[in-house]
Design a protein around this motif. Structure first.
Motif, PDB file in Angstrom:
ATOM      1  N   ALA A 163      -6.847   5.947  17.019  1.00  0.00           N
ATOM      2  CA  ALA A 163      -6.643   6.751  15.822  1.00  0.00           C
ATOM      3  C   ALA A 163      -5.332   6.392  15.130  1.00  0.00           C
ATOM      4  CB  ALA A 163      -6.653   8.243  16.185  1.00  0.00           C
ATOM      5  N   ALA A 164      -4.292   6.103  15.905  1.00  0.00           N
ATOM      6  CA  ALA A 164      -3.012   5.696  15.313  1.00  0.00           C
ATOM      7  C   ALA A 164      -3.167   4.378  14.559  1.00  0.00           C
ATOM      8  CB  ALA A 164      -1.950   5.572  16.403  1.00  0.00           C
ATOM      9  N   ILE A 165      -3.932   3.451  15.121  1.00  0.00           N
ATOM     10  CA  ILE A 165      -4.187   2.183  14.432  1.00  0.00           C
ATOM     11  C   ILE A 165      -4.931   2.432  13.122  1.00  0.00           C
ATOM     12  CG2 ILE A 165      -5.449  -0.004  14.561  1.00  0.00           C
ATOM     13  CD1 ILE A 165      -4.922  -0.040  17.548  1.00  0.00           C
ATOM     14  N   ALA A 166      -5.909   3.340  13.146  1.00  0.00           N
ATOM     15  CA  ALA A 166      -6.671   3.638  11.932  1.00  0.00           C
ATOM     16  C   ALA A 166      -5.781   4.254  10.857  1.00  0.00           C
ATOM     17  CB  ALA A 166      -7.827   4.578  12.264  1.00  0.00           C
ATOM     18  N   ILE A 167      -4.887   5.144  11.232  1.00  0.00           N
ATOM     19  CA  ILE A 167      -3.999   5.781  10.253  1.00  0.00           C
ATOM     20  C   ILE A 167      -3.032   4.757   9.660  1.00  0.00           C
ATOM     21  CG2 ILE A 167      -2.169   7.478   9.958  1.00  0.00           C
ATOM     22  CD1 ILE A 167      -4.947   8.676  10.157  1.00  0.00           C
ATOM     23  N   VAL A 168      -2.502   3.870  10.492  1.00  0.00           N
ATOM     24  CA  VAL A 168      -1.604   2.831   9.985  1.00  0.00           C
ATOM     25  C   VAL A 168      -2.344   1.904   9.031  1.00  0.00           C
ATOM     26  CG1 VAL A 168      -0.232   0.819  10.654  1.00  0.00           C
ATOM     27  CG2 VAL A 168      -0.051   2.936  11.961  1.00  0.00           C
ATOM     28  N   LEU A 169      -3.590   1.559   9.362  1.00  0.00           N
ATOM     29  CA  LEU A 169      -4.388   0.730   8.457  1.00  0.00           C
ATOM     30  C   LEU A 169      -4.595   1.434   7.123  1.00  0.00           C
ATOM     31  CD1 LEU A 169      -6.141  -1.715   7.786  1.00  0.00           C
ATOM     32  CD2 LEU A 169      -8.049  -0.548   8.936  1.00  0.00           C
ATOM     33  N   LEU A 170      -4.874   2.735   7.149  1.00  0.00           N
ATOM     34  CA  LEU A 170      -5.029   3.495   5.915  1.00  0.00           C
ATOM     35  C   LEU A 170      -3.762   3.442   5.075  1.00  0.00           C
ATOM     36  CD1 LEU A 170      -6.534   5.506   4.077  1.00  0.00           C
ATOM     37  CD2 LEU A 170      -5.657   7.351   5.537  1.00  0.00           C
ATOM     38  N   ILE A 171      -2.612   3.574   5.729  1.00  0.00           N
ATOM     39  CA  ILE A 171      -1.340   3.518   5.006  1.00  0.00           C
ATOM     40  C   ILE A 171      -1.132   2.135   4.397  1.00  0.00           C
ATOM     41  CG2 ILE A 171       1.167   3.646   5.280  1.00  0.00           C
ATOM     42  CD1 ILE A 171       0.691   5.765   7.451  1.00  0.00           C
ATOM     43  N   VAL A 172      -1.468   1.088   5.151  1.00  0.00           N
ATOM     44  CA  VAL A 172      -1.325  -0.280   4.633  1.00  0.00           C
ATOM     45  C   VAL A 172      -2.215  -0.492   3.409  1.00  0.00           C
ATOM     46  CG1 VAL A 172      -1.764  -2.711   5.163  1.00  0.00           C
ATOM     47  CG2 VAL A 172      -0.603  -1.265   6.830  1.00  0.00           C
ATOM     48  N   ILE A 173      -3.453  -0.019   3.464  1.00  0.00           N
ATOM     49  CA  ILE A 173      -4.370  -0.162   2.327  1.00  0.00           C
ATOM     50  C   ILE A 173      -3.840   0.602   1.115  1.00  0.00           C
ATOM     51  CG2 ILE A 173      -6.678   0.416   1.479  1.00  0.00           C
ATOM     52  CD1 ILE A 173      -7.759  -0.185   4.240  1.00  0.00           C
ATOM     53  N   MET A 174      -3.306   1.801   1.345  1.00  0.00           N
ATOM     54  CA  MET A 174      -2.750   2.586   0.242  1.00  0.00           C
ATOM     55  C   MET A 174      -1.552   1.880  -0.386  1.00  0.00           C
ATOM     56  SD  MET A 174      -3.037   6.429   1.875  1.00  0.00           S
ATOM     57  CE  MET A 174      -2.149   7.171   0.504  1.00  0.00           C
ATOM     58  N   ILE A 175      -0.681   1.302   0.450  1.00  0.00           N
ATOM     59  CA  ILE A 175       0.489   0.589  -0.070  1.00  0.00           C
ATOM     60  C   ILE A 175       0.047  -0.648  -0.848  1.00  0.00           C
ATOM     61  CG2 ILE A 175       2.526  -0.736   0.595  1.00  0.00           C
ATOM     62  CD1 ILE A 175       2.903   1.200   2.923  1.00  0.00           C
ATOM     63  N   ALA A 176      -0.926  -1.400  -0.300  1.00  0.00           N
ATOM     64  CA  ALA A 176      -1.407  -2.598  -0.988  1.00  0.00           C
ATOM     65  C   ALA A 176      -2.039  -2.242  -2.328  1.00  0.00           C
ATOM     66  CB  ALA A 176      -2.415  -3.329  -0.101  1.00  0.00           C
ATOM     67  N   THR A 177      -2.805  -1.157  -2.373  1.00  0.00           N
ATOM     68  CA  THR A 177      -3.436  -0.738  -3.627  1.00  0.00           C
ATOM     69  C   THR A 177      -2.390  -0.277  -4.636  1.00  0.00           C
ATOM     70  OG1 THR A 177      -5.395  -0.040  -2.381  1.00  0.00           O
ATOM     71  CG2 THR A 177      -5.175   0.777  -4.630  1.00  0.00           C
ATOM     72  N   ALA A 178      -1.420   0.517  -4.188  1.00  0.00           N
ATOM     73  CA  ALA A 178      -0.365   0.983  -5.091  1.00  0.00           C
ATOM     74  C   ALA A 178       0.455  -0.185  -5.629  1.00  0.00           C
ATOM     75  CB  ALA A 178       0.543   1.978  -4.362  1.00  0.00           C
ATOM     76  N   LEU A 179       0.719  -1.174  -4.780  1.00  0.00           N
ATOM     77  CA  LEU A 179       1.468  -2.351  -5.213  1.00  0.00           C
ATOM     78  C   LEU A 179       0.693  -3.133  -6.269  1.00  0.00           C
ATOM     79  CD1 LEU A 179       3.995  -4.099  -4.801  1.00  0.00           C
ATOM     80  CD2 LEU A 179       2.770  -5.329  -3.007  1.00  0.00           C
ATOM     81  N   GLN A 180      -0.608  -3.251  -6.078  1.00  0.00           N
ATOM     82  CA  GLN A 180      -1.431  -3.944  -7.071  1.00  0.00           C
ATOM     83  C   GLN A 180      -1.445  -3.202  -8.404  1.00  0.00           C
ATOM     84  OE1 GLN A 180      -5.223  -5.893  -5.370  1.00  0.00           O
ATOM     85  NE2 GLN A 180      -4.663  -4.384  -3.819  1.00  0.00           N
ATOM     86  N   PHE A 181      -1.511  -1.876  -8.367  1.00  0.00           N
ATOM     87  CA  PHE A 181      -1.477  -1.104  -9.607  1.00  0.00           C
ATOM     88  C   PHE A 181      -0.136  -1.266 -10.317  1.00  0.00           C
ATOM     89  CE2 PHE A 181      -5.286   1.147  -8.228  1.00  0.00           C
ATOM     90  CZ  PHE A 181      -5.907   1.399  -9.445  1.00  0.00           C
ATOM     91  N   ARG A 182       0.926  -1.390  -9.548  1.00  0.00           N
ATOM     92  CA  ARG A 182       2.234  -1.558 -10.172  1.00  0.00           C
ATOM     93  C   ARG A 182       2.384  -2.957 -10.773  1.00  0.00           C
ATOM     94  NH1 ARG A 182       6.760   1.302 -10.342  1.00  0.00           N
ATOM     95  NH2 ARG A 182       8.755   0.262 -10.638  1.00  0.00           N
ATOM     96  N   LEU A 183       1.896  -3.970 -10.069  1.00  0.00           N
ATOM     97  CA  LEU A 183       2.030  -5.340 -10.562  1.00  0.00           C
ATOM     98  C   LEU A 183       1.077  -5.648 -11.717  1.00  0.00           C
ATOM     99  CD1 LEU A 183       2.388  -7.306  -7.185  1.00  0.00           C
ATOM    100  CD2 LEU A 183       4.192  -6.660  -8.789  1.00  0.00           C
ATOM    101  N   GLN A 184      -0.009  -4.884 -11.838  1.00  0.00           N
ATOM    102  CA  GLN A 184      -0.996  -5.187 -12.877  1.00  0.00           C
ATOM    103  C   GLN A 184      -0.426  -4.998 -14.283  1.00  0.00           C
ATOM    104  OE1 GLN A 184      -2.891  -2.787 -14.913  1.00  0.00           O
ATOM    105  NE2 GLN A 184      -1.772  -0.983 -14.227  1.00  0.00           N
ATOM    106  N   LYS A 185       0.668  -4.251 -14.405  1.00  0.00           N
ATOM    107  CA  LYS A 185       1.263  -4.053 -15.725  1.00  0.00           C
ATOM    108  C   LYS A 185       1.787  -5.349 -16.322  1.00  0.00           C
ATOM    109  CE  LYS A 185       2.657   0.688 -14.583  1.00  0.00           C
ATOM    110  NZ  LYS A 185       3.799   1.626 -14.446  1.00  0.00           N
ATOM    111  N   SER A 186       2.083  -6.320 -15.453  1.00  0.00           N
ATOM    112  CA  SER A 186       2.664  -7.576 -15.939  1.00  0.00           C
ATOM    113  C   SER A 186       1.632  -8.651 -16.248  1.00  0.00           C
ATOM    114  CB  SER A 186       3.658  -8.114 -14.897  1.00  0.00           C
ATOM    115  OG  SER A 186       2.990  -8.400 -13.672  1.00  0.00           O
TER     116      SER A 186
END
Length: 309
Positions: free
Chosen positions: A281-304
């Motif tokens: 379960a800890a691995i699954a939660i960390v994976l969820l956090i990684v996916i959220m960070i990757a998605t948020a980073l893509q949304f931030r970079l898409q402005k450029s």
């Protein structure tokens, strides 16, 4: 004649005047199935997994609270970092399929007749069971009698054990991932191409722009919102890759599995093979956090680089 004063009728918002049930109950009735499905299939499993990540959950017996011990163990576990590295490498390889999808979508858009047939052929892997895909590609990659090595032998190239050698497994999976993602990518990008005004190409052609220049200066910028959406879907799907590993590498004599696990496969192994559900379960939660960070980073970079016209 006596004038009878009539009392004005007071209307209540959201309630019918004929005495029937409030309309709000009808709205709740219509959204109830979707809401119940979201709670039962997404919210409750997430909350249950989050709670288990702070517990030691044995195969038998009650669970015990261990705080952040699972996360501390995870951060120092080399197997977890290797699995994340494999997932990141697979994601990077699959992302190479997006430029290929853009080129193919543009070429298909130029086809006068039979455009739908091409899209259907590319879309077939999307509606095919992952188990069937894994079994077919396992035969293609077979090191002894596989189709790929047979074709390479025509050109005097020695074949490899593509899914039994850890040097090649992730790259072999990446090729399959690109092939599997072409169908949905072409549908989304094709819709984006059809939304581009034809007048743009006509005006640029009058200015002397050729097909290649039109593609890079007009098609790609105007298609960037669709490319961005496809990129989001690709990254999320790639980080969750599990079925290819499960189908193509699970055999008695396959020594590549130990070095080719993705993070989702490691979660499956810890939680459902070794029955360490708290750590899984800890691995699954960390994976969820990684996916959220990757998605948020893509949304931030898409402005450029994303052009919304």
């Amino acid at each position: 004649m006596t004038n009878v004063a009539t009392k004005p009728v007071r209307r209540t918002a959201g309630r019918r005047t004929d005495g029937n049930q409030p309309s709000v109950w009808w709205a709740l009735a219509f959204i109830a199935p979707a809401t119940i499905g979201l709670v039962a299939l997404y919210l409750w499993p997430f909350l249950s997994t989050l709670v288990k990540s702070f517990q030691d959950v044995p195969a038998f017996g009650p669970a015990g609270f261990v705080g952040i011990d699972n996360y501390a163990t995870l951060l120092g576990d080399g197997e977890v970092w290797e699995a994340f590295g494999n997932s990141a490498l697979y994601t990077a390889i699959v992302l190479l399929g997006i430029p290929l999808s853009v080129v193919l979508a543009a070429l298909i858009e130029q086809v006068g007749r039979g455009r739908t047939i091409y899209r259907v052929l590319f879309f077939l892997p999307v509606v095919t069971l992952p188990v069937a895909i894994g079994m077919v590609w396992r035969f293609i990659y077979n090191g002894d009698f596989g189709l790929l090595n047979y074709v390479l032998s025509w050109f005097g190239i020695d074949g490899q054990y593509w899914v039994a050698d850890p040097r090649f497994t992730i790259y072999a999976f990446g090729v399959v991932g690109i092939w599997m993602g072409l169908g949905i990518n072409l549908i989304i990008l094709g819709a984006g191409l059809q939304a581009i005004p034809k007048a743009v190409y006509e005006a640029s052609a009058l200015d002397g722009a050729g097909r290649v220049r039109q593609f890079f200066h007009f098609t790609v910028p105007l298609l960037s919102p669709s490319i961005f959406f496809v990129t989001i879907l690709t990254v999320i799907a790639a980080l969750q890759m599990f079925d290819l590993i499960f189908i193509m590498l699970r055999s008695v004599n396959n020594t590549a599995l130990a070095d080719s696990k993705t993070i989702v496969y490691l979660f499956y192994e810890k939680a459902f093979v070794q029955f360490d559900q708290g750590y899984g379960a800890a691995i699954a939660i960390v994976l969820l956090i990684v996916i959220m960070i990757a998605t948020a980073l893509q949304f931030r970079l898409q402005k450029s680089w994303v052009f919304y016209g």
